[in-house]
Design an enzyme around this catalytic site. Structure first.
Site, mmCIF file in Angstrom:
data_model
loop_
_atom_site.group_PDB
_atom_site.id
_atom_site.type_symbol
_atom_site.label_atom_id
_atom_site.label_comp_id
_atom_site.label_asym_id
_atom_site.label_seq_id
_atom_site.Cartn_x
_atom_site.Cartn_y
_atom_site.Cartn_z
ATOM 1 N N THR A 1 -6.227 -9.367 -9.785
ATOM 2 C CA THR A 1 -5.394 -10.025 -10.790
ATOM 3 C C THR A 1 -6.107 -11.231 -11.381
ATOM 4 O O THR A 1 -6.165 -11.412 -12.598
ATOM 5 C CB THR A 1 -4.060 -10.476 -10.162
ATOM 6 O OG1 THR A 1 -3.406 -9.349 -9.597
ATOM 7 C CG2 THR A 1 -3.158 -11.124 -11.197
ATOM 8 N N TYR B 1 4.805 -0.787 -13.466
ATOM 9 C CA TYR B 1 5.489 -0.274 -14.644
ATOM 10 C C TYR B 1 6.223 1.047 -14.420
ATOM 11 O O TYR B 1 7.373 1.179 -14.804
ATOM 12 C CB TYR B 1 4.538 -0.131 -15.851
ATOM 13 C CG TYR B 1 5.277 0.211 -17.125
ATOM 14 C CD1 TYR B 1 5.962 -0.775 -17.821
ATOM 15 C CD2 TYR B 1 5.327 1.516 -17.610
ATOM 16 C CE1 TYR B 1 6.679 -0.474 -18.977
ATOM 17 C CE2 TYR B 1 6.040 1.827 -18.759
ATOM 18 C CZ TYR B 1 6.710 0.826 -19.428
ATOM 19 O OH TYR B 1 7.430 1.128 -20.564
ATOM 20 N N TYR C 1 -2.217 -3.709 -1.744
ATOM 21 C CA TYR C 1 -1.905 -4.984 -2.387
ATOM 22 C C TYR C 1 -0.451 -4.944 -2.844
ATOM 23 O O TYR C 1 -0.107 -4.222 -3.775
ATOM 24 C CB TYR C 1 -2.864 -5.202 -3.561
ATOM 25 C CG TYR C 1 -2.657 -6.461 -4.377
ATOM 26 C CD1 TYR C 1 -1.897 -7.534 -3.927
ATOM 27 C CD2 TYR C 1 -3.267 -6.591 -5.627
ATOM 28 C CE1 TYR C 1 -1.728 -8.676 -4.678
ATOM 29 C CE2 TYR C 1 -3.116 -7.733 -6.391
ATOM 30 C CZ TYR C 1 -2.338 -8.772 -5.912
ATOM 31 O OH TYR C 1 -2.175 -9.902 -6.672
ATOM 32 N N ARG D 1 4.787 -8.939 -9.782
ATOM 33 C CA ARG D 1 4.045 -8.342 -10.895
ATOM 34 C C ARG D 1 4.291 -6.844 -11.052
ATOM 35 O O ARG D 1 4.219 -6.326 -12.164
ATOM 36 C CB ARG D 1 2.535 -8.585 -10.722
ATOM 37 C CG ARG D 1 2.114 -10.034 -10.938
ATOM 38 C CD ARG D 1 0.603 -10.182 -10.815
ATOM 39 N NE ARG D 1 0.172 -11.542 -11.072
ATOM 40 C CZ ARG D 1 -0.180 -12.011 -12.269
ATOM 41 N NH1 ARG D 1 -0.127 -11.223 -13.322
ATOM 42 N NH2 ARG D 1 -0.578 -13.264 -12.416
#
Length: 300
Positions: free
Chosen positions: A50, A113, A139, A144
């Protein structure tokens, strides 16, 4: 503290990706950043996570950054390369490419998403682990990705010989204990939250994948060492110091402030990829970052 023989243990820096003003990756600054990290004693490096702006790097740029870092490290510490995607096929392709470059493992984010169920997460991570014979660190960063990788799911995944650890970025200490119970003592339990690194170490964490160690690697290394040595007063002092900087680094979206700090250290400019924007040099936050870095002895 946990097993010292684990491959991914201690302080692993989630590297920023230095860029020129025109947006090209700045290889020279990236190598300088790697050398500064190694000189400070970090235990591993994580390119293209990230903090490395992996979501806005092209496939070719992603592989290039991993190659530059791996060559610069030259085996001195483990390289855990970000290779995750919300597409299982793309994650496998990136993982294969990273293996060819000689990384020690890949960091695989929970698919974002498309909101897979827990069964889909198991299928995704096991497919990558089956396709490429290389250690994987999961992870989990629900803030997020929307989806949360639950401890019982981690326990299932931990049975796969190539799935060796997790970067747990919930900031929840009870969660850290639950993951340890579900996955076992041999599983690498790494924090992904600089704010809670000391309590995470205290409940049995093996280390941290850190943002604040970009500008302050020795501070975080010393904090981890103090914890391992059982020197609680020193660990508490160092933790308070790193928190001064960590609070500022997350005032704006990561890695905007992180790049503003590495710029002050001569390790690349402030450029970030759109839709992020670089920190205004006249913004109050830049002055606050500079003052904090001076107080910590990072700049004159």
């Amino acid at each position: 503290m946990a097993d010292t023989h684990k491959l991914f243990r201690g302080v692993l820096t989630a590297l920023v990706t230095p860029m020129h003003e025109d947006g090209r990756v700045d290889d020279e600054a990236l190598v300088k950043l790697v050398e500064a990290q190694l000189a400070a004693g970090v235990h591993g490096l994580v390119p293209c996570g990230t903090t490395g702006e992996a979501t806005t790097l092209s496939h070719a740029e992603h592989i290039h950054v991993v190659e530059v870092v791996t060559r610069a490290v030259a085996g001195r510490v483990p390289v855990l390369a970000g290779a995750g995607s919300n597409s299982t096929r793309e994650a496998i392709e990136l993982t294969r490419a990273c293996k060819e470059l000689g990384v020690d493992g890949t960091l695989q984010v929970v698919p974002y998403y498309n909101k897979p169920p827990q069964a889909g997460l198991i299928r995704h991570f096991e497919a990558i682990a089956d396709a490429v014979d290389l250690p994987i660190v999961l992870y989990n960063v629900p803030s997020r990705t929307v989806r949360d990788l639950l401890p019982e799911t981690v326990g299932v995944l931990a049975r796969h010989p190539n799935i060796v650890g997790i970067k747990e970025a919930t900031g929840d200490m009870h969660r850290a204990v639950e993951v340890r119970e579900a996955a076992g003592e041999e599983f690498c339990l790494l924090s992904g939250d600089d704010f809670t690194m000391l309590p995470f170490f205290a409940v049995g964490g093996d280390g941290i994948i850190s943002v604040v160690s970009n500008p302050a690697p020795k501070l975080v290394v010393d904090l981890f060492a103090a914890t391992c040595e059982g020197d609680l007063p020193r660990a508490q002092l160092l933790n308070r110091q790193q928190l001064q900087l960590t609070r500022l680094l997350f005032t704006e979206p990561n890695p905007i402030p992180a790049k503003a700090t590495t710029m002050r250290l001569g390790l690349g400019g402030p450029t970030v990829r759109s839709p992020l924007v670089p920190l205004d040099p006249d913004a109050p936050l830049q002055a606050q970052l500079d003052a904090c870095m001076r107080e910590l002895g990072l700049i004159a």
